[in-house]
Design a protein around this motif. Structure first.
Motif, PDB file in Angstrom:
ATOM      1  N   LEU A  74      -3.138  -6.346   7.187  1.00 48.29           N
ATOM      2  CA  LEU A  74      -3.319  -7.760   6.854  1.00 48.29           C
ATOM      3  C   LEU A  74      -2.079  -8.510   7.313  1.00 48.29           C
ATOM      4  CD1 LEU A  74      -4.847 -10.055   5.376  1.00 48.29           C
ATOM      5  CD2 LEU A  74      -3.635  -9.372   3.284  1.00 48.29           C
ATOM      6  N   THR A 127       0.857  -1.178   0.000  1.00 45.12           N
ATOM      7  CA  THR A 127       0.000   0.000   0.000  1.00 45.12           C
ATOM      8  C   THR A 127       0.892   1.225   0.000  1.00 45.12           C
ATOM      9  OG1 THR A 127      -0.136  -0.038   2.422  1.00 45.12           O
ATOM     10  CG2 THR A 127      -1.898  -1.134   1.189  1.00 45.12           C
ATOM     11  N   LEU A 170       1.690  -5.144   2.228  1.00 44.07           N
ATOM     12  CA  LEU A 170       0.396  -5.599   2.727  1.00 44.07           C
ATOM     13  C   LEU A 170       0.455  -7.111   2.878  1.00 44.07           C
ATOM     14  CD1 LEU A 170      -2.437  -4.747   3.554  1.00 44.07           C
ATOM     15  CD2 LEU A 170      -3.155  -5.084   1.182  1.00 44.07           C
ATOM     16  N   SER A 194      -5.542 -14.563  -0.150  1.00 43.14           N
ATOM     17  CA  SER A 194      -6.156 -13.570   0.721  1.00 43.14           C
ATOM     18  C   SER A 194      -6.829 -12.481  -0.109  1.00 43.14           C
ATOM     19  CB  SER A 194      -5.098 -12.942   1.630  1.00 43.14           C
ATOM     20  OG  SER A 194      -5.631 -11.841   2.324  1.00 43.14           O
ATOM     21  N   THR A 195      -8.152 -12.440  -0.074  1.00 43.74           N
ATOM     22  CA  THR A 195      -8.863 -11.446  -0.882  1.00 43.74           C
ATOM     23  C   THR A 195      -8.605 -10.021  -0.399  1.00 43.74           C
ATOM     24  OG1 THR A 195     -10.835 -11.773   0.487  1.00 43.74           O
ATOM     25  CG2 THR A 195     -10.665 -13.051  -1.550  1.00 43.74           C
ATOM     26  N   ARG A 196      -8.253  -9.846   0.889  1.00 38.94           N
ATOM     27  CA  ARG A 196      -7.964  -8.494   1.366  1.00 38.94           C
ATOM     28  C   ARG A 196      -6.688  -7.948   0.738  1.00 38.94           C
ATOM     29  NH1 ARG A 196      -8.402  -5.926   7.445  1.00 38.94           N
ATOM     30  NH2 ARG A 196      -7.636  -3.853   6.859  1.00 38.94           N
ATOM     31  N   ALA A 197      -5.822  -8.817   0.246  1.00 34.30           N
ATOM     32  CA  ALA A 197      -4.601  -8.359  -0.420  1.00 34.30           C
ATOM     33  C   ALA A 197      -4.915  -7.544  -1.668  1.00 34.30           C
ATOM     34  CB  ALA A 197      -3.706  -9.549  -0.775  1.00 34.30           C
ATOM     35  N   THR A 198      -6.150  -7.652  -2.164  1.00 36.55           N
ATOM     36  CA  THR A 198      -6.531  -6.841  -3.331  1.00 36.55           C
ATOM     37  C   THR A 198      -6.605  -5.360  -2.992  1.00 36.55           C
ATOM     38  OG1 THR A 198      -8.901  -7.116  -2.874  1.00 36.55           O
ATOM     39  CG2 THR A 198      -7.852  -8.749  -4.315  1.00 36.55           C
ATOM     40  N   ARG A 199      -6.550  -4.993  -1.712  1.00 36.49           N
ATOM     41  CA  ARG A 199      -6.563  -3.593  -1.320  1.00 36.49           C
ATOM     42  C   ARG A 199      -5.195  -2.947  -1.466  1.00 36.49           C
ATOM     43  NH1 ARG A 199     -10.205  -1.405  -2.553  1.00 36.49           N
ATOM     44  NH2 ARG A 199      -9.897   0.315  -1.083  1.00 36.49           N
TER      45      ARG A 199
END
Length: 406
Positions: free
Chosen positions: A360, A344, A353, A375-380
């Motif tokens: 995360l 990020t 991230l 990890s879908t949050r890694a898409t942030r």
């Protein structure tokens, strides 16, 4: 097909294979003529574009002021007229000047513009600052020379390219027909609805962002015959088949074996983590190309944008990057790979991230591509850093922002 460590390609070599597949496909691909006002941006040129004339077609002013011959001494006699962009310029004699507006053509003898702020006119005579020839003058042919090749076949037109085409007076260009891609998710857990298909919508959106059409064509269970049959059916319907899942070397990973049966496997596994098990194949009996993308969603996005994307947009290396300073130590577990580390961005600070210092918390110090790729949050993340070695806090890095890949 060998699955040992040595059979893996480096990313640059895999991209070469992909661009070779593209060139083979384009060599027999149909073309259409497109208006630059009606969707030419994002399309791939089928023919070269050469300049039909000099641009600019004549010298013109880049400032409001007075058209002068910089070799003439002051004072200069001011003619009682003014030149605007739509005018044909008058002739001026030695020792003469004429008012001129920005964008207006320079008289033949003029070679510079004295801008208004530096000019003094008294009694019909002009004085001002000393000038060099070319000052505030956009010279004929200094932008483009007639006959110069400006675009080559295989180039993908961008929105900014339309500026130059219109300036050249070119209103229509020949482009290749778009590719049609069929997307197939494999895996019994997805086919039976136990696990959501996270990859197909993402990959379809990528293909569309690259200027082509994409159809999500459903799922197949972990059965070899059904996997091979469905790939063959989609290869008959589409120019490109993109599968997700089943690309590793497990007991139920049937996709790569199916591609070997249906055509020529160009490569399987690339030295990238996450996303290593990607494969590409040519299916000549179906007049199609296939890409087998690993099923973990973040890894699928990473390897699709780094390896598959050139097939749809042409060879785009080097990728645009921005500079940043990494905030935490990141260790690399296994050498011999390029690691795509999501980060990020906060100004010039790049926070990995997935690191324990980030929101995360996937790994402590050694980068964990396997868990992170799921990890879908890694898409942030805002982008990623590609590295083959450890990163140290405070180190300068180059970040590939995600928007440049879509």
């Amino acid at each position: 097909m060998s699955h040992d460590h040595e059979s893996m390609l480096w990313r640059a070599d895999a991209v070469e294979e992909v661009t070779d597949l593209l060139e083979r496909e384009l060599s027999t691909r149909g073309t259409v003529e497109m208006s630059i006002e009606d969707g030419a941006a994002g399309r791939t040129l089928a023919e070269p574009v050469t300049a039909p004339r000099d641009v600019p077609a004549h010298d013109h002013a880049t400032m409001d002021g007075f058209a002068v011959d910089a070799r003439d001494p002051y004072p200069l006699t001011v003619r009682d007229e003014e030149i605007f962009p739509e005018d044909q310029p008058p002739s001026i004699a030695a020792g003469e000047t004429v008012r001129i507006a920005t964008g207006a053509p320079l008289p033949e003898r003029a070679n510079a513009v004295l801008k208004v702020e530096e000019a003094t006119v008294e009694g019909g005579e002009l004085t001002g600052s000393a000038l060099e020839p070319g000052t505030y003058a956009y010279e004929r042919g200094s932008n483009v020379s007639a006959g110069e090749t400006l675009f080559r076949p295989g180039e993908r037109l961008s929105a900014k390219d339309l500026i130059l085409l219109r300036d050249l007076g070119i209103e229509r260009v020949a482009v290749y027909e778009r590719f049609s891609a069929g997307l197939l998710a494999t895996g019994s857990e997805i086919h039976e609805g136990v696990t959501a298909d996270l990859d197909s919508p993402m990959l379809a959106a990528l293909v569309r962002s690259w200027g082509h059409s994409a159809t999500i064509a459903g799922t197949v269970p972990d059965e070899y015959d059904r996997t091979e049959q469905r790939i063959a059916e989609l290869a008959d319907e589409h120019d490109v088949v993109i599968t997700t899942g089943g690309t590793s070397v497990g007991e139920k990973d049937y996709v790569v074996r199916a591609l070997e049966s249906l055509g020529e496997l160009r490569f399987h596994r690339v030295r990238i983590r996450p996303g290593k098990p990607i494969a590409a194949a040519q299916l000549p009996d179906h007049d199609a190309v296939a890409f087998a993308v690993p099923g973990k969603p973040v890894g699928a996005h990473t390897v699709a944008t780094l390896v598959m994307r050139p097939f749809f947009v042409g060879d785009v290396d080097p990728l645009p990057t921005r500079g940043a300073t990494v905030t935490s130590d990141v260790g690399i577990g296994t050498p011999g790979f390029e690691y795509a580390v999501p980060v990020t961005l906060d100004g010039e600070r790049a926070t990995p991230l997935g690191h324990v210092d980030s929101p995360l918390q996937v790994y402590d110090e050694t980068f964990d591509p396997s868990v992170l790729s799921s990890s879908t949050r890694a898409t942030r993340a805002d982008g990623f850093v590609i590295t083959e070695s450890d990163l140290s806090a405070g180190e300068s890095v180059r970040v590939i922002p995600y928007p440049v890949l879509e």
